[in-house]
Design an enzyme around this catalytic site. Structure first.
Site, short mmCIF file in Angstrom:
data_model
loop_
_atom_site.label_atom_id
_atom_site.label_comp_id
_atom_site.label_asym_id
_atom_site.label_seq_id
_atom_site.Cartn_x
_atom_site.Cartn_y
_atom_site.Cartn_z
N LYS A 103 -4.70 -0.27 16.21
CA LYS A 103 -5.34 0.48 15.09
C LYS A 103 -6.51 1.29 15.62
O LYS A 103 -6.78 2.40 15.14
CB LYS A 103 -5.80 -0.49 13.99
CG LYS A 103 -4.67 -1.16 13.20
CD LYS A 103 -3.97 -0.20 12.24
CE LYS A 103 -3.03 -0.94 11.28
NZ LYS A 103 -2.23 -0.03 10.45
N ARG A 131 4.77 13.92 15.75
CA ARG A 131 5.38 14.98 16.57
C ARG A 131 6.55 15.66 15.86
O ARG A 131 6.93 16.76 16.23
CB ARG A 131 5.77 14.44 17.95
CG ARG A 131 7.00 13.60 17.96
CD ARG A 131 7.46 13.23 19.36
NE ARG A 131 8.73 12.55 19.27
CZ ARG A 131 9.45 12.16 20.29
NH1 ARG A 131 9.01 12.37 21.53
NH2 ARG A 131 10.60 11.56 20.12
N TYR A 142 -3.04 -5.93 17.51
CA TYR A 142 -3.02 -5.13 16.27
C TYR A 142 -4.32 -4.30 16.17
O TYR A 142 -4.29 -3.09 15.93
CB TYR A 142 -2.88 -6.09 15.09
CG TYR A 142 -3.05 -5.51 13.71
CD1 TYR A 142 -2.02 -4.78 13.11
CD2 TYR A 142 -4.22 -5.74 12.97
CE1 TYR A 142 -2.17 -4.28 11.81
CE2 TYR A 142 -4.37 -5.26 11.68
CZ TYR A 142 -3.34 -4.53 11.11
OH TYR A 142 -3.49 -4.05 9.82
N ASP A 201 13.37 3.32 10.53
CA ASP A 201 12.54 2.44 11.34
C ASP A 201 11.61 3.35 12.14
O ASP A 201 12.06 4.12 13.00
CB ASP A 201 13.44 1.62 12.28
CG ASP A 201 12.64 0.71 13.20
OD1 ASP A 201 11.42 0.96 13.40
OD2 ASP A 201 13.22 -0.25 13.73
N ILE A 221 0.83 -1.21 0.00
CA ILE A 221 0.00 0.00 0.00
C ILE A 221 0.87 1.26 0.00
O ILE A 221 0.58 2.23 -0.72
CB ILE A 221 -0.94 -0.02 1.23
CG1 ILE A 221 -1.98 -1.15 1.08
CG2 ILE A 221 -1.62 1.33 1.43
CD1 ILE A 221 -2.79 -1.44 2.35
N ASN A 251 1.88 4.89 7.15
CA ASN A 251 1.41 3.64 6.55
C ASN A 251 2.15 2.41 7.07
O ASN A 251 1.59 1.31 7.08
CB ASN A 251 1.58 3.73 5.02
CG ASN A 251 1.50 2.37 4.36
OD1 ASN A 251 0.43 1.83 4.15
ND2 ASN A 251 2.66 1.77 4.06
P1 NDP Z 1 3.45 -4.57 3.46
O1 NDP Z 1 4.03 -5.60 4.34
O2 NDP Z 1 3.57 -4.68 2.00
O3 NDP Z 1 3.95 -3.12 3.87
C1 NDP Z 1 4.31 -2.76 5.15
C2 NDP Z 1 5.51 -1.88 5.04
O4 NDP Z 1 5.83 -1.36 6.31
C3 NDP Z 1 6.72 -2.64 4.52
O5 NDP Z 1 7.30 -1.92 3.47
C4 NDP Z 1 7.62 -2.70 5.73
O6 NDP Z 1 8.98 -2.66 5.41
C5 NDP Z 1 7.23 -1.45 6.46
N1 NDP Z 1 7.62 -1.54 7.85
C6 NDP Z 1 7.40 -2.53 8.72
N2 NDP Z 1 7.94 -2.24 9.90
C7 NDP Z 1 8.52 -1.03 9.77
C8 NDP Z 1 9.25 -0.19 10.63
N3 NDP Z 1 9.49 -0.53 11.90
N4 NDP Z 1 9.71 0.98 10.15
C9 NDP Z 1 9.49 1.35 8.88
N5 NDP Z 1 8.80 0.59 8.00
C10 NDP Z 1 8.32 -0.58 8.46
O7 NDP Z 1 1.90 -4.48 3.88
P2 NDP Z 1 0.73 -3.53 3.46
O8 NDP Z 1 1.11 -2.66 2.34
O9 NDP Z 1 -0.44 -4.37 3.36
O10 NDP Z 1 0.56 -2.67 4.81
C11 NDP Z 1 0.53 -1.26 4.83
C12 NDP Z 1 -0.41 -0.80 5.92
O11 NDP Z 1 -1.73 -1.20 5.62
C13 NDP Z 1 -0.11 -1.35 7.31
O12 NDP Z 1 -0.25 -0.33 8.27
C14 NDP Z 1 -1.18 -2.41 7.50
O13 NDP Z 1 -1.49 -2.61 8.86
C15 NDP Z 1 -2.33 -1.78 6.75
N6 NDP Z 1 -3.37 -2.70 6.34
C16 NDP Z 1 -3.13 -3.67 5.40
C17 NDP Z 1 -4.14 -4.52 5.01
C18 NDP Z 1 -3.95 -5.62 4.01
O14 NDP Z 1 -4.81 -6.51 3.91
N7 NDP Z 1 -2.87 -5.63 3.24
C19 NDP Z 1 -5.49 -4.38 5.58
C20 NDP Z 1 -5.63 -3.34 6.56
C21 NDP Z 1 -4.60 -2.53 6.90
P3 NDP Z 1 9.88 -4.00 5.45
O15 NDP Z 1 9.37 -4.83 4.32
O16 NDP Z 1 11.23 -3.50 5.28
O17 NDP Z 1 9.62 -4.62 6.78
#
Ligand code: NDP
Length: 272
Positions: free
Chosen positions: A157, A122, A153, A62, A17, A89
């Site tokens: 949220k 912030r 989780y 991070d 996303i 996100n």
């Molecule tokens: P992805 O796993 O594709 O994306 C999540 C991203 O967050 C990854 O690029 C990951 O990077 C990054 N990330 C994780 N931990 C950290 C951190 N500590 N610091 C910085 N970046 C971090 O999943 P989605 O695109 O699906 O998720 C995006 C958002 O959408 C999330 O908040 C999720 O909760 C929400 N969401 C998703 C749904 C779905 O069905 N897909 C449904 C509802 C909500 P890396 O790969 O390096 O860990």
């Protein structure tokens, strides 16, 4: 171009996303800081934006680490200028049931889903307040709106929604808007582990959705774009489900989550 001249920071933009949002915002004229935990993903997103004629800066960050967040926003300011739009996100989910996971798992969910929003907001709020404008879009989940499992989780949220409402109240008078997009099941790498266990998980989940399909990252990017743009200039503090109608009422989801008695398939886990 709906975001011409704007500077946007998108966290977790190395996949799924976040990548779709970063690309969509860039296509609408924003200069985009592509922030994320691991370099290859964010660099790939930034390259795709460059290749499409947009402007992007990849910054490793991070979002659970306060110093890293401070550094990322400082880089954004240095290279592009003050931040107009922040999309929180980055996210992920650990464990499911409070009786089976440990305290550390609880904390990991809250750090990644909720504390990260506090840390990022912030940093950018003072510059938004000083300029009298700004838009924050937080990516929530249907799990934050109703009890469908992944308990830490979902609680985090839900907390994000309340934090967003408070920011909307407090900073609205300073021209800053804050909203949440709450997706249902979206086809992204977050599902990879689940897909490995159950390759037909999206087909099974499709039955939950009145609109007859699971979502794509672009469905969420479109909503985020609207809320970030001036078209939403009188919208703040809202949570917009982007969920194919799931929360309008899903008989099949309720059957599955209550044990799947009438389901042909094993109950689908509640994630997202
Ligand atoms: P992805 O796993 O594709 O994306 C999540 C991203 O967050 C990854 O690029 C990951 O990077 C990054 N990330 C994780 N931990 C950290 C951190 N500590 N610091 C910085 N970046 C971090 O999943 P989605 O695109 O699906 O998720 C995006 C958002 O959408 C999330 O908040 C999720 O909760 C929400 N969401 C998703 C749904 C779905 O069905 N897909 C449904 C509802 C909500 P890396 O790969 O390096 O860990």
């Amino acid at each position: 171009m709906r975001l011409s001249g704007k500077i946007a920071v998108v966290t977790g933009a190395g996949s799924g996303i976040g990548r779709a949002i970063a690309q969509r915002f860039a296509a609408e004229g924003a200069r985009v800081v592509v922030a994320g935990r691991t370099r290859p993903g964010i660099e790939e997103t930034a390259r795709a934006i460059d290749a499409a004629g947009g402007e992007a800066l990849a910054v490793v960050c991070d979002v659970t680490d306060a110093a890293a967040v401070t550094h990322a926003i400082a880089r954004a300011n240095e290279v592009f200028g003050p931040v107009d739009i922040l999309v929180n996100n980055a996210g992920g989910s650990f464990g499911d049931d409070i009786l089976t996971f440990d305290e550390d798992t609880w904390d990991r969910n809250f750090d990644l889903v909720l504390k990260s929003v506090y840390l990022c907001c912030r940093e950018v709020l003072p510059q938004m307040i000083a300029r009298g404008s700004g838009a924050i879009v937080n990516i929530g989940s249907v799990n934050g709106l109703t009890g469908i499992g992944e308990e830490a989780y979902g609680a985090a949220k839900a907390g994000m929604i309340n934090l967003t409402q408070n920011m909307a109240m407090k900073y609205g008078p300073h021209g800053v808007r804050a909203n949440v997009v709450a997706p249902g099941t979206i086809r992204t790498p977050i599902w990879n582990e689940r897909l490995a266990e159950r390759p037909n998980v999206f087909e099974a989940l499709t039955a939950w959705y009145p609109l007859g399909r699971v979502g794509e990252p672009e469905d969420v990017a479109n909503a985020a774009l609207f809320l970030a743009s001036d078209e939403a200039s009188w919208i703040t503090g809202v949570t917009l489900p982007v969920d194919g109608g799931l929360l309008a009422g899903s008989y099949r989801m309720n059957v599955d989550l209550s044990g799947g008695a009438t389901s042909q398939q094993a109950p689908v886990s509640s994630r997202e």
